[in-house]
Design a protein around this motif. Structure first.
Motif, PDB file in Angstrom:
ATOM      1  N   GLU A 152       0.267  -7.845  11.868  1.00  0.00           N
ATOM      2  CA  GLU A 152      -0.397  -8.764  12.801  1.00  0.00           C
ATOM      3  C   GLU A 152       0.387 -10.057  13.021  1.00  0.00           C
ATOM      4  O   GLU A 152      -0.126 -11.155  12.799  1.00  0.00           O
ATOM      5  N   ALA A 154      -9.755  -0.623  12.768  1.00  0.00           N
ATOM      6  CA  ALA A 154     -10.793  -1.646  12.606  1.00  0.00           C
ATOM      7  C   ALA A 154     -10.448  -2.556  11.431  1.00  0.00           C
ATOM      8  O   ALA A 154      -9.590  -2.221  10.616  1.00  0.00           O
ATOM      9  N   ASN A 155     -11.134  -3.684  11.333  1.00  0.00           N
ATOM     10  CA  ASN A 155     -10.946  -4.564  10.181  1.00  0.00           C
ATOM     11  C   ASN A 155     -11.298  -3.814   8.910  1.00  0.00           C
ATOM     12  O   ASN A 155     -12.315  -3.135   8.849  1.00  0.00           O
ATOM     13  N   GLY A 156     -10.437  -3.945   7.921  1.00  0.00           N
ATOM     14  CA  GLY A 156     -10.718  -3.304   6.643  1.00  0.00           C
ATOM     15  C   GLY A 156     -10.430  -1.821   6.618  1.00  0.00           C
ATOM     16  O   GLY A 156     -10.786  -1.132   5.667  1.00  0.00           O
ATOM     17  N   SER A 157      -9.750  -1.319   7.651  1.00  0.00           N
ATOM     18  CA  SER A 157      -9.474   0.119   7.661  1.00  0.00           C
ATOM     19  C   SER A 157      -8.270   0.464   6.791  1.00  0.00           C
ATOM     20  O   SER A 157      -7.982   1.631   6.565  1.00  0.00           O
ATOM     21  N   GLY A 158      -7.562  -0.547   6.314  1.00  0.00           N
ATOM     22  CA  GLY A 158      -6.466  -0.263   5.389  1.00  0.00           C
ATOM     23  C   GLY A 158      -5.076  -0.403   5.973  1.00  0.00           C
ATOM     24  O   GLY A 158      -4.116   0.083   5.392  1.00  0.00           O
ATOM     25  N   LYS A 159      -4.959  -1.096   7.104  1.00  0.00           N
ATOM     26  CA  LYS A 159      -3.646  -1.245   7.728  1.00  0.00           C
ATOM     27  C   LYS A 159      -2.699  -2.059   6.855  1.00  0.00           C
ATOM     28  O   LYS A 159      -1.568  -1.643   6.603  1.00  0.00           O
ATOM     29  N   SER A 160      -3.195  -3.196   6.382  1.00  0.00           N
ATOM     30  CA  SER A 160      -2.328  -4.037   5.537  1.00  0.00           C
ATOM     31  C   SER A 160      -1.973  -3.305   4.250  1.00  0.00           C
ATOM     32  O   SER A 160      -0.836  -3.390   3.773  1.00  0.00           O
ATOM     33  N   THR A 161      -2.936  -2.589   3.710  1.00  0.00           N
ATOM     34  CA  THR A 161      -2.677  -1.820   2.498  1.00  0.00           C
ATOM     35  C   THR A 161      -1.562  -0.809   2.740  1.00  0.00           C
ATOM     36  O   THR A 161      -0.640  -0.669   1.925  1.00  0.00           O
ATOM     37  N   TRP A 168      -8.372   1.063  -3.936  1.00  0.00           N
ATOM     38  CA  TRP A 168      -8.488  -0.146  -4.758  1.00  0.00           C
ATOM     39  C   TRP A 168      -9.513   0.093  -5.854  1.00  0.00           C
ATOM     40  O   TRP A 168      -9.322  -0.281  -6.993  1.00  0.00           O
ATOM     41  N   HIS A 173      -4.361  -6.105  16.752  1.00  0.00           N
ATOM     42  CA  HIS A 173      -5.721  -5.916  17.233  1.00  0.00           C
ATOM     43  C   HIS A 173      -5.790  -6.092  18.737  1.00  0.00           C
ATOM     44  O   HIS A 173      -6.782  -5.777  19.364  1.00  0.00           O
ATOM     45  N   ILE A 186      -9.014   4.108   0.336  1.00  0.00           N
ATOM     46  CA  ILE A 186      -8.613   3.363   1.528  1.00  0.00           C
ATOM     47  C   ILE A 186      -7.746   4.275   2.395  1.00  0.00           C
ATOM     48  O   ILE A 186      -7.922   4.368   3.600  1.00  0.00           O
TER      49      ILE A 186
HETATM   50  N1  LIG Z   1      -6.371  -6.930  -3.492  1.00  0.00           N
HETATM   51  C1  LIG Z   1      -7.434  -6.170  -3.192  1.00  0.00           C
HETATM   52  N2  LIG Z   1      -8.305  -5.824  -4.153  1.00  0.00           N
HETATM   53  C2  LIG Z   1      -9.380  -5.053  -3.873  1.00  0.00           C
HETATM   54  N3  LIG Z   1      -9.668  -4.583  -2.650  1.00  0.00           N
HETATM   55  C3  LIG Z   1      -8.853  -4.888  -1.637  1.00  0.00           C
HETATM   56  C4  LIG Z   1      -7.685  -5.703  -1.856  1.00  0.00           C
HETATM   57  N4  LIG Z   1      -7.056  -5.851  -0.674  1.00  0.00           N
HETATM   58  C5  LIG Z   1      -7.771  -5.186   0.228  1.00  0.00           C
HETATM   59  N5  LIG Z   1      -8.860  -4.584  -0.323  1.00  0.00           N
HETATM   60  C6  LIG Z   1      -9.834  -3.763   0.383  1.00  0.00           C
HETATM   61  O1  LIG Z   1      -9.164  -2.707   1.008  1.00  0.00           O
HETATM   62  C7  LIG Z   1      -9.704  -2.460   2.292  1.00  0.00           C
HETATM   63  C8  LIG Z   1      -8.595  -2.452   3.323  1.00  0.00           C
HETATM   64  O2  LIG Z   1      -8.046  -3.731   3.427  1.00  0.00           O
HETATM   65  P1  LIG Z   1      -6.824  -4.063   4.370  1.00  0.00           P
HETATM   66  O3  LIG Z   1      -6.486  -5.482   4.166  1.00  0.00           O
HETATM   67  O4  LIG Z   1      -5.764  -3.076   4.168  1.00  0.00           O
HETATM   68  O5  LIG Z   1      -7.465  -3.874   5.819  1.00  0.00           O
HETATM   69  P2  LIG Z   1      -6.834  -4.179   7.231  1.00  0.00           P
HETATM   70  O6  LIG Z   1      -6.914  -2.943   8.011  1.00  0.00           O
HETATM   71  O7  LIG Z   1      -5.509  -4.810   7.088  1.00  0.00           O
HETATM   72  O8  LIG Z   1      -7.858  -5.221   7.805  1.00  0.00           O
HETATM   73  P3  LIG Z   1      -7.593  -6.438   8.795  1.00  0.00           P
HETATM   74  O9  LIG Z   1      -7.601  -5.870  10.150  1.00  0.00           O
HETATM   75  O10 LIG Z   1      -8.764  -7.325   8.574  1.00  0.00           O
HETATM   76  O11 LIG Z   1      -6.316  -7.068   8.410  1.00  0.00           O
HETATM   77  C9  LIG Z   1     -10.753  -3.530   2.545  1.00  0.00           C
HETATM   78  O12 LIG Z   1     -12.022  -2.948   2.387  1.00  0.00           O
HETATM   79  C10 LIG Z   1     -10.509  -4.551   1.489  1.00  0.00           C
HETATM   80  O13 LIG Z   1     -11.722  -5.093   1.052  1.00  0.00           O
END
Ligand SMILES: Nc1ncnc2c1ncn2[C@@H]1O[C@H](COP(=O)(O)OP(=O)(O)OP(=O)(O)O)[C@@H](O)[C@H]1O
Ligand SMILES: [Mg+2]
Lengths: 242, 292
Positions: free
Chosen positions: A172, A60-67, A35, A205, A41
């Motif tokens: 999730e 973990a939270n913020g590890s980038g799964k949703s990305t 990002w 999770h 990520i």
């Molecule tokens: N639109 C965005 N713009 C900038 N940074 C982003 C954006 N979306 C996510 N991030 C960053 O990318 C990183 C990964 O986010 P992501 O949502 O993929 O995590 P996650 O593993 O799905 O977390 P969770 O378990 O909380 O859902 C985070 O540090 C987040 O701050």
């Protein structure tokens, strides 16, 4: 590519009979994404998921799964690397209110079928078949706001099944559900995957959901940190939690 | 979601499926419009006929009482209040009756039993004119709200918009994006519950914070509500964006081509019958229904 031996008799016999031996539904090679500059990520992440299996993704939270899922769905462009998936691919969001766009159940499922230019009877048959698959045929005419969270989530899945999606990715889906509904949903997705020979990637999770999948990944520092037998991963994560 | 459930109108009744559900949405819409238009400049009899007609439709369709309880109760209260208030407030004909002759010992018996003032309670009185007004107002309120809510109760949201889209087809010639308008309308019907939910969440977040309003003062509390409103707008825009992404993933084509094939609009025999009765309905209205 080496796979852990998670042989389910049904998927195995399917693979042998159709010469699909170890075909992958999802192939990800050296995928990188960030990002912001200098904070990757995903950092040349590679993995694959065999067709007809139900895999889970942990991290973990913020590890980038949703990305990662957004990249798989084509909602984001990777910086590097490539992704191959079987099409059509269906996406189920964490919050079903964000996914269901039409006012009532039947119309919502029909929404995804417009592209195929079906006639009315064809659409009706597809919608009913999909609702039947998730066991909610009698809710066909119900307004979305009158559904429970678990029902909404199943309608969202039915919408993707109606589109004949071969691959389902679910971000999730149980996060907003109570424990009973949660287990019901996992079981249902597992049944759907096995009966229809779909492939599913499920982000979670909750470690108890690992009992229902064929394999699991752990996403750590932009890479697949661990992968394989879900029970082993479960034990490892439980130990780390303590 | 309790805010939504307590709303008096606009809840679709999916079960049981009554004959009203089976009528074509376009036919129902034309009927609804007739119910909304004909009370204008009509006499009281016509309005009472409309009100009774609407109730008769409900009864023959066997719409369960539970579906109507909330709405009908609310509606009756509003109509009764309107009736009572207009009865008792000044009727606008500012007459304070004064005898034309000086008082005399001779009491002349009235020729008829006509009386302008019908009822006198202390300082308030009900006159003939205010009674007329009250019946007019409460019957019109009842007919307008009840018929609309009956329509919404028996027609699915996307059925309504499919019907509208079909009726608007001629506008296509004028290069008006009919399909896009209908789709936007349908999506917004789904969005309304989300807006309500969002409002409710924010409202709760304010109320659970135990804010001392007295101490806050007018200016500060105004600022606080401004922040809440800003937050609401922000959340709604975020939701809209998320829905847009979801539509994209789920195979949205393009605004002018995305016609969801869900309700088949086809006129049947019962629709023909309904239209026939509608002609009769208008004929009666135009012959006998005018205000004096
Ligand atoms: N639109 C965005 N713009 C900038 N940074 C982003 C954006 N979306 C996510 N991030 C960053 O990318 C990183 C990964 O986010 P992501 O949502 O993929 O995590 P996650 O593993 O799905 O977390 P969770 O378990 O909380 O859902 C985070 O540090 C987040 O701050
Ligand atoms: Mg996430």
């Amino acid at each position: 590519m080496k796979f852990f031996s998670l042989s389910y008799s049904c998927s195995l016999s399917y693979q042998l009979s159709t010469n699909f031996v170890s075909q992958n539904a999802i192939n990800v090679n050296n995928l990188s994404f960030n990002w912001q500059i200098n904070t990757p990520i995903l950092d040349s992440c590679s993995f694959s998921i065999p067709q007809g299996e139900f895999w889970m993704l942990l991290g973990a939270n913020g590890s980038g799964k949703s990305t990662l899922l957004n990249l798989l769905a084509g909602l984001l462009e990777p910086r590097e690397g490539n992704i191959e998936t079987i099409q059509p691919l269906g996406f189920v969001f964490q919050n079903p209110d964000r996914q269901l766009v039409m006012p009532t159940v039947g119309a919502d499922i029909a929404f995804g079928l417009v592209r195929e230019n079906l006639t009315y009877p064809e659409t009706l048959a597809r919608v009913r078949e999909a609702l039947n698959a998730v066991g909610l045929l009698d809710l066909q005419r119900r307004p979305i706001y009158a559904l429970s969270g678990g029902q909404k989530q199943r309608i969202a899945i039915a919408g993707e099944i109606a589109r004949n999606c071969q691959v389902l990715i679910l971000d999730e889906p149980t996060a907003l559900l109570d424990p009973d509904t949660q287990i019901e949903l996992v079981q249902q997705v597992r049944t759907l995957v096995k009966e229809r020979n779909l492939t599913a990637l499920w982000v979670t999770h909750r470690l108890n959901e690992l009992d229902y999948c064929d394999g699991a990944f752990l996403l750590e520092r932009g890479k697949i940190g661990d992968r394989g037998d879900p029970q082993r991963l479960k034990r490892r994560l439980e130990k780390e939690e303590k | 979601m309790d805010l939504l459930r307590s709303l008096p109108i606009g809840l679709y009744l999916e079960h049981p499926v009554t004959w009203l559900h089976r009528l074509d949405p376009r036919v129902k819409l034309v009927w609804l419009l007739s119910f909304l238009i004909t009370p204008v400049i009509s006499n009281v009899n016509w309005r009472i006929v409309l009100a009774l007609g609407a109730i008769a439709i409900t009864l023959t369709a066997r719409i369960p009482f539970r579906a109507l309880r909330q709405q009908a109760g609310w509606l009756l209260i509003v109509c009764t209040i309107a009736f009572i208030v207009t009865c008792f407030v000044n009727d606008g004909l500012a007459i304070s009756s004064q005898p034309r002759w000086p008082d005399s010992a001779l009491a002349i018996a009235p020729a008829t039993n006509y009386q302008y003032i019908l009822l006198q309670v202390g300082r308030f009185h009900v006159t003939r004119h205010s009674l007329d007004l009250a019946i007019n107002l409460s019957s019109i309120l009842f007919v307008l709200i009840y018929s609309s809510s009956l329509y919404l109760l028996t027609t699915a949201p996307e059925e309504i918009t499919a019907g509208l889209e079909d009726l608007m087809q001629p506008l296509r010639r004028l290069k008006i994006p009919v399909t896009e308008i209908a789709l936007t309308l349908t999506l917004s019907l789904r969005f309304i519950p989300l807006v309500l939910e969002e409002i409710q969440n924010l409202f709760r977040s304010v109320t659970t914070r135990a804010i001392n309003w007295k101490k806050l003062g007018l200016r500060q509390s105004f600022n606080l509500w401004l922040i809440v409103a800003e937050r609401l707008l922000e959340n709604l825009l975020m939701r809209a964006e998320q829905i847009a992404i979801a539509m994209e993933v789920r195979g949205f084509t393009s605004p002018d081509r995305h016609r969801v094939q869900w309700h088949q609009l086809r006129l049947g025999i019962s629709d023909g019958v309904a239209l026939g009765i509608l002609v009769l309905f208008w004929w009666v209205r135009l012959v006998w229904g005018w205000a004096a």
